[in-house]
Design an enzyme around this catalytic site. Sequence first.
Site, short mmCIF file in Angstrom:
data_model
loop_
_atom_site.label_atom_id
_atom_site.label_comp_id
_atom_site.label_asym_id
_atom_site.label_seq_id
_atom_site.Cartn_x
_atom_site.Cartn_y
_atom_site.Cartn_z
N GLU A 406 -7.09 -10.36 -34.61
CA GLU A 406 -7.12 -11.26 -35.77
C GLU A 406 -7.48 -12.67 -35.33
O GLU A 406 -7.86 -13.50 -36.15
CB GLU A 406 -5.74 -11.30 -36.43
CG GLU A 406 -5.29 -9.95 -36.94
CD GLU A 406 -3.81 -9.93 -37.24
OE1 GLU A 406 -3.45 -10.01 -38.41
OE2 GLU A 406 -3.01 -9.83 -36.29
N ASP A 430 -7.39 -12.08 -41.52
CA ASP A 430 -6.99 -13.18 -40.65
C ASP A 430 -8.12 -13.58 -39.71
O ASP A 430 -8.30 -14.76 -39.43
CB ASP A 430 -5.73 -12.83 -39.86
CG ASP A 430 -4.46 -13.20 -40.63
OD1 ASP A 430 -4.52 -14.17 -41.42
OD2 ASP A 430 -3.44 -12.52 -40.47
#
Lengths: 543, 93
Positions: A406, A430
């Site tokens: 992420e 993310d």
Amino acid sequence: MSEPLTGLGVSPGRTAGPLYRIGPPPALPDVVPPVAEPAAESEQALAALRSVSADLDALAARADGTAAEVLAAEALMAADETLAKAVTAKVEVGRPAAWAITDAVGEQQRAFEELGGYFAERAADLADIRDRAVARLLGLPMPGLPSPGEPYVLVAEDLSPADTALLDPSAVLAVVTVRGGPTSHTAILAKGRGIPAVVGCPNVLALTDGTVIAVDGTLGEVRAIDVSEAAAVRAEAARERALLAEITGPGRTADGHPVPLLLNVGESADLVEDGEGVGLVRTEFLFLDRTSAPSVEEQRQAYVEVFRCAGGRPVVIRTLDAGADKPLPFLGLPEEDNPALGVRGLRVARVRPEVLDDQLAAIARAAVDTEADVRVMAPMVATVEEAVWFAGRVRALGLPAGVMIEVPAAALRAGRILEVVDFISIGTNDLSQYAMAADRMNGDLAALLDPWQPAVLDLIALCADAGRAAGKPVGVCGEAGGDPLLAPVLVGLGVTSLSMSAPSLPAVRASLAGHTLADCQRLAGLARDAGDAASAKAASHTR
Amino acid sequence: MAVREVVVGSRIGLHGRPAATLVRVAAAQRVPVRIAVAGQEPVAASSIIAVLALGARGGDMVTVEADGEGAEAALEAVAAVLARDLDAESADV
């Protein structure tokens, strides 16, 4: 055919028909009349608000489900004591009833907007209350839905809960609004009723009533077409829906390259038979509303339930993903100025390793108790050292270990990370937020958060290349994994599995079935060569 | 004055519907109930606009307070609603 207008597709599906705009809100006259008797004037204002509240309650009684609840909450707002006090204060400084309500509502809207997210979207409720009250006070027509007498595409600046609740799916083909985000009433209710919807489409109000438009709620596109084309667009959309339902079986490209299609689940209840396994079990549900951590035994029972539903299929379970943005009281984490960049995900486990160790112990016991092929992954890993730390703890219990990608730093070092873990899974939401430095919660930045951003695709490609070199799986489990247009591109980049919520599965399966692996690779190349997200999407969509 | 601390159970926080439920319960009590988030003045728990303006999110600690006869019972009722996850059926994040 004209250039399409683009917005955010929030409810999938395609259709076409004439557009009609919602009635304009009542406008205040330029000249502000004097207030002769403040007491009587404020009583007039409050009476208008009370009758708006009663009207909304009556609408709530006619609606059902979510719509009824939303309307009842708006009725509560119209009769609110805080609003009444603010209106009275405005009258006392010389503002007539309609102006006092407009001013008081404006101030309250700004307060909500500063809070952001879900709270900001309540500003639309207040606008509706204001328009209804002002229309009543000035004797103007109530704002509301058009009734052109034929099925139409509803176009508006924004929809109020009342408009959305009264929306008749047999009359409204699609909804297009200038404002609104993915969590707006428009999005939620349109999705619930299966009406295609595009929000955040700034130029749509420039089209005149009666113009025939085609709406694509998957792509987020709106374009003016000739009236003769509308029936064909609708027929094609119906044909597509029928085709989707016919394609079944495991995920694969047209030439048979397998791409396991997995599910993202919270509690076991959302597991369905359709997927080839579970690509992401979110474990936060066990920890919410808790003032102390759940015991190992309590966790074990919950995991057994999830694993049982999976039968012998693979299950990737993610350890607790909490932090200042998803706070859990028992963790006792301090407030942070910038929680998205703070102590979250695996960083919490570094501060409170006993919470992770309990969770891993429970997962390991549950894995022994069931048939499922269990793997464990960590959220929010940034460095190889963190991956080593996590993998050591997981493998000590005899389970395969992976990490989520992420953080761009982790994507850039995916090769090194794959030397120490068994698999990686890319969290595109993310990853986009961090790669583009754009807050996920900020609706105004939706364009930057688009997973079609070539920079994000480059990061995904880095991970996939590293996976290929290491001979280890690289999955995608963010929203992008469930996007039927992006799916072939991800596969072309070298992603080995896609994980998504159950409703997205049929369209993704059908999309892969329509492309050979070579097609996917070509689309991936086109998307990465594009200058920006919009042209990346356009390039791979038009092939 | 009776005071109680409660963790907001609704995942997204005290927005639309969870806020409405809280406000209805608070308005039905025999004594006025006030609610506050850390560092701010308490507001009427029976005002949906005031409750929304708190901006309380899931997992936040809020304080509820009331005076007079029946204060404890009122807080009991309000705290029970606050602790529940009224967002349970909303899309997960």
